[in-house]
Design an enzyme around this catalytic site. Structure first.
Site, PDB file in Angstrom:
ATOM      1  N   HIS A 186       5.479   2.821 -19.514  1.00 29.23           N
ATOM      2  CA  HIS A 186       5.729   3.808 -18.442  1.00 29.23           C
ATOM      3  C   HIS A 186       7.244   3.853 -18.234  1.00 29.23           C
ATOM      4  CE1 HIS A 186       4.441   5.387 -14.257  1.00 29.23           C
ATOM      5  NE2 HIS A 186       5.723   5.135 -14.087  1.00 29.23           N
ATOM      6  N   CYS A 207       9.517   7.074  -7.693  1.00 40.64           N
ATOM      7  CA  CYS A 207       8.886   6.316  -6.613  1.00 40.64           C
ATOM      8  C   CYS A 207       9.750   6.447  -5.369  1.00 40.64           C
ATOM      9  CB  CYS A 207       8.764   4.853  -7.027  1.00 40.64           C
ATOM     10  SG  CYS A 207       8.156   3.822  -5.705  1.00 40.64           S
TER      11      CYS A 207
HETATM   12  P1  HMG Z   1       1.270  -1.469   5.837  1.00 49.39           P
HETATM   13  O1  HMG Z   1       1.920  -0.615   6.877  1.00 49.39           O
HETATM   14  O2  HMG Z   1       1.744  -2.871   5.659  1.00 49.39           O
HETATM   15  O3  HMG Z   1      -0.313  -1.432   5.975  1.00 49.39           O
HETATM   16  O4  HMG Z   1       1.412  -0.699   4.460  1.00 49.39           O
HETATM   17  P2  HMG Z   1      -1.306  -1.968   7.068  1.00 49.39           P
HETATM   18  O5  HMG Z   1      -2.420  -2.616   6.346  1.00 49.39           O
HETATM   19  O6  HMG Z   1      -0.559  -2.735   8.139  1.00 49.39           O
HETATM   20  O7  HMG Z   1      -1.846  -0.595   7.705  1.00 49.39           O
HETATM   21  C1  HMG Z   1      -1.017   0.272   8.453  1.00 49.39           C
HETATM   22  C2  HMG Z   1      -1.735   1.586   8.674  1.00 49.39           C
HETATM   23  O8  HMG Z   1      -1.939   2.246   7.418  1.00 49.39           O
HETATM   24  C3  HMG Z   1      -3.122   1.453   9.273  1.00 49.39           C
HETATM   25  O9  HMG Z   1      -3.363   2.632  10.018  1.00 49.39           O
HETATM   26  C4  HMG Z   1      -4.031   1.438   8.084  1.00 49.39           C
HETATM   27  O10 HMG Z   1      -5.332   1.866   8.366  1.00 49.39           O
HETATM   28  C5  HMG Z   1      -3.340   2.453   7.184  1.00 49.39           C
HETATM   29  P3  HMG Z   1      -3.177   2.692  11.602  1.00 49.39           P
HETATM   30  O11 HMG Z   1      -4.073   1.596  12.115  1.00 49.39           O
HETATM   31  O12 HMG Z   1      -1.721   2.416  11.869  1.00 49.39           O
HETATM   32  O13 HMG Z   1      -3.596   4.089  11.953  1.00 49.39           O
HETATM   33  N1  HMG Z   1      -3.597   2.188   5.760  1.00 49.39           N
HETATM   34  C6  HMG Z   1      -4.101   3.096   4.906  1.00 49.39           C
HETATM   35  N2  HMG Z   1      -4.472   4.359   5.060  1.00 49.39           N
HETATM   36  C7  HMG Z   1      -4.966   5.006   3.980  1.00 49.39           C
HETATM   37  N3  HMG Z   1      -5.083   4.434   2.749  1.00 49.39           N
HETATM   38  C8  HMG Z   1      -4.703   3.160   2.561  1.00 49.39           C
HETATM   39  C9  HMG Z   1      -4.189   2.441   3.672  1.00 49.39           C
HETATM   40  N4  HMG Z   1      -3.741   1.179   3.818  1.00 49.39           N
HETATM   41  C10 HMG Z   1      -3.385   1.039   5.099  1.00 49.39           C
HETATM   42  N5  HMG Z   1      -4.811   2.601   1.353  1.00 49.39           N
HETATM   43  C11 HMG Z   1       0.519  -0.134   2.290  1.00 49.39           C
HETATM   44  C12 HMG Z   1       0.882  -1.250   3.261  1.00 49.39           C
HETATM   45  C13 HMG Z   1       0.244  -0.796   0.957  1.00 49.39           C
HETATM   46  C14 HMG Z   1      -0.700   0.600   2.811  1.00 49.39           C
HETATM   47  C15 HMG Z   1       1.705   0.871   2.208  1.00 49.39           C
HETATM   48  O14 HMG Z   1       2.861   0.133   1.928  1.00 49.39           O
HETATM   49  C16 HMG Z   1       1.518   1.905   1.138  1.00 49.39           C
HETATM   50  O15 HMG Z   1       0.673   2.783   1.234  1.00 49.39           O
HETATM   51  N6  HMG Z   1       2.331   1.814   0.078  1.00 49.39           N
HETATM   52  C17 HMG Z   1       2.192   2.722  -1.071  1.00 49.39           C
HETATM   53  C18 HMG Z   1       3.540   3.047  -1.593  1.00 49.39           C
HETATM   54  C19 HMG Z   1       3.398   3.990  -2.780  1.00 49.39           C
HETATM   55  O16 HMG Z   1       2.490   4.801  -2.865  1.00 49.39           O
HETATM   56  N7  HMG Z   1       4.338   3.863  -3.728  1.00 49.39           N
HETATM   57  C20 HMG Z   1       4.314   4.669  -4.915  1.00 49.39           C
HETATM   58  C21 HMG Z   1       3.259   4.260  -5.897  1.00 49.39           C
HETATM   59  S1  HMG Z   1       3.768   2.898  -6.930  1.00 49.39           S
HETATM   60  C22 HMG Z   1       4.800   3.643  -8.099  1.00 49.39           C
HETATM   61  O17 HMG Z   1       5.127   4.803  -8.008  1.00 49.39           O
HETATM   62  C23 HMG Z   1       5.224   2.811  -9.273  1.00 49.39           C
HETATM   63  C24 HMG Z   1       4.513   3.196 -10.588  1.00 49.39           C
HETATM   64  O18 HMG Z   1       4.693   4.557 -10.904  1.00 49.39           O
HETATM   65  C25 HMG Z   1       5.060   2.336 -11.728  1.00 49.39           C
HETATM   66  C26 HMG Z   1       6.601   2.366 -11.765  1.00 49.39           C
HETATM   67  O19 HMG Z   1       7.163   3.416 -12.085  1.00 49.39           O
HETATM   68  O20 HMG Z   1       7.162   1.339 -11.414  1.00 49.39           O
HETATM   69  C27 HMG Z   1       3.002   2.918 -10.486  1.00 49.39           C
HETATM   70 MG    MG Z   2       6.413   5.396 -11.924  1.00 52.86          MG
END
Ligand code: HMG
Ligand code: MG
Length: 299
Positions: free
Chosen positions: A206, A239
């Protein structure tokens, strides 16, 4: 030269490509983009991600996308970072899940609010349950070469994390140059090491294309025995938590390059360009891939 006869393209445009777009892309446009990509011959694709909509608002329509876009002739993958995300996947008919974690602690703190160790501990029971239920599990390994915050990552640290996921039973590793910083020698070295040490897992490269090194890195990875590549139509993506990183390598440029080398992809370039036509009006960055620029000039 050691080159395969075929490669598999894993299209990540609808997920990695769009997650970084500030303006919300209408759900119907995303769906049309996905269907046009399928029409071009792509057989594996990341459709969307079940992440927190507060962290990544662009992916808030994940359930709707999945409900409309699953097809039996392709492996449709969704990302999920935690229990809540995987519970949302269980509510759909999707059978393939990508979990993600970086090698570097700081990147993980910024991306998922956890250290590498905490992320792995959280994912362990979730992966075991997914495998028990018969899901295809892909593990995306971010910052496999460099971290935007900590700098160079050693191949041994990346191998170590990859091995942990393989021991948990994942089907595929997608190993990422998150910030597009690796050079072809580093790509050859890491992928040769991973291919030798982990012979039984699907191994996918990737590459982000921040420094325009991705095609060279793919050529180097081919020679290390890699035949699966994550790519993004139009070179979209990045990202939100990797500052400065640009999009993934453009699918059309990868398809063009490898087909010139006599390697089949099963992807039709003209149809792929038509998929990009759908999404282009909604992207904030110009489409800069060589293939698409020529396609537009000749229209
Ligand atoms: P957090 O704030 O620590 O989570 O985030 P939490 O567990 O404390 O929850 C906070 C709130 O989020 C709560 O809601 C949860 O219900 C909700 P509230 O009570 O405040 O209303 N929540 C969710 N809602 C929907 N779906 C969920 C979810 N989880 C919690 N799954 C968390 C931690 C992991 C959720 C957050 O940091 C997050 O969503 N991160 C994702 C970041 C992301 O998408 N990054 C890009 C993808 S990775 C990438 O691009 C790399 C890749 O391409 C490879 C590369 O290139 O390196 C793959
Ligand atoms: Mg990526």
């Amino acid at each position: 030269m050691n080159l395969p006869n075929n490669i598999t393209i894993i299209e990540v445009g609808p997920r990695d490509g769009l997650q970084n777009e500030k303006n919300f892309v209408p759900t119907d446009v995303k769906k049309e983009f996905i269907f046009k990509l399928k029409e071009s011959g792509v057989k594996e694709m990341e459709l969307t991600s079940f992440v927190s909509p507060k962290w990544v608002p662009q992916m808030q329509d994940a359930s709707d996308i999945v409900d409309s876009c699953l097809t039996i002739d392709s492996r449709d993958i969704v990302l999920a970072p935690n229990k809540k995300g995987i519970e949302r996947v269980y509510e759909t008919d999707c059978q393939s899940v990508a979990v993600f974690v970086g090698v570097s602690n700081t990147f993980n703190q910024k991306n998922i609010n956890k250290s590498t160790q905490e992320a792995l501990e959280g994912l362990t029971p979730l992966i075991l349950q997914l495998k028990e239920r018969g899901y295809f599990v892909r593990a995306c390994i971010s910052t496999a070469f460099y971290c935007p915050y900590e700098g160079k990552v050693s191949p041994e640290d990346t191998l170590d994390l990859c091995k942990k996921f393989v021991h948990l039973g994942v089907d595929e590793l997608s190993v990422a140059d998150t910030i597009g910083r690796a050079n072809p020698l580093e790509a050859f070295t890491l992928f040769s090491l991973l291919r030798t040490e982990l012979p039984d897992v699907l191994l996918t490269a990737h590459f982000h294309d921040t420094r325009k090194m991705a095609l060279a890195n793919i050529f180097a990875s081919l020679q290390a025995g890699i035949d699966r590549f994550d790519t993004s139509a139009g070179g979209l993506g990045g990202c939100p938590f990797a500052p400065g990183a640009t999009g993934n390598v453009a699918t059309e440029d990868v398809v063009f390059m490898v087909e010139e080398l006599g390697i089949s992809t099963g992807v039709n370039l003209e149809k792929l360009a038509q998929a990009i036509d759908v999404i282009k009006p909604y992207t904030s960055r110009p489409i800069e891939s060589g293939y698409y620029r020529l396609y537009e000039l000749n229209k």
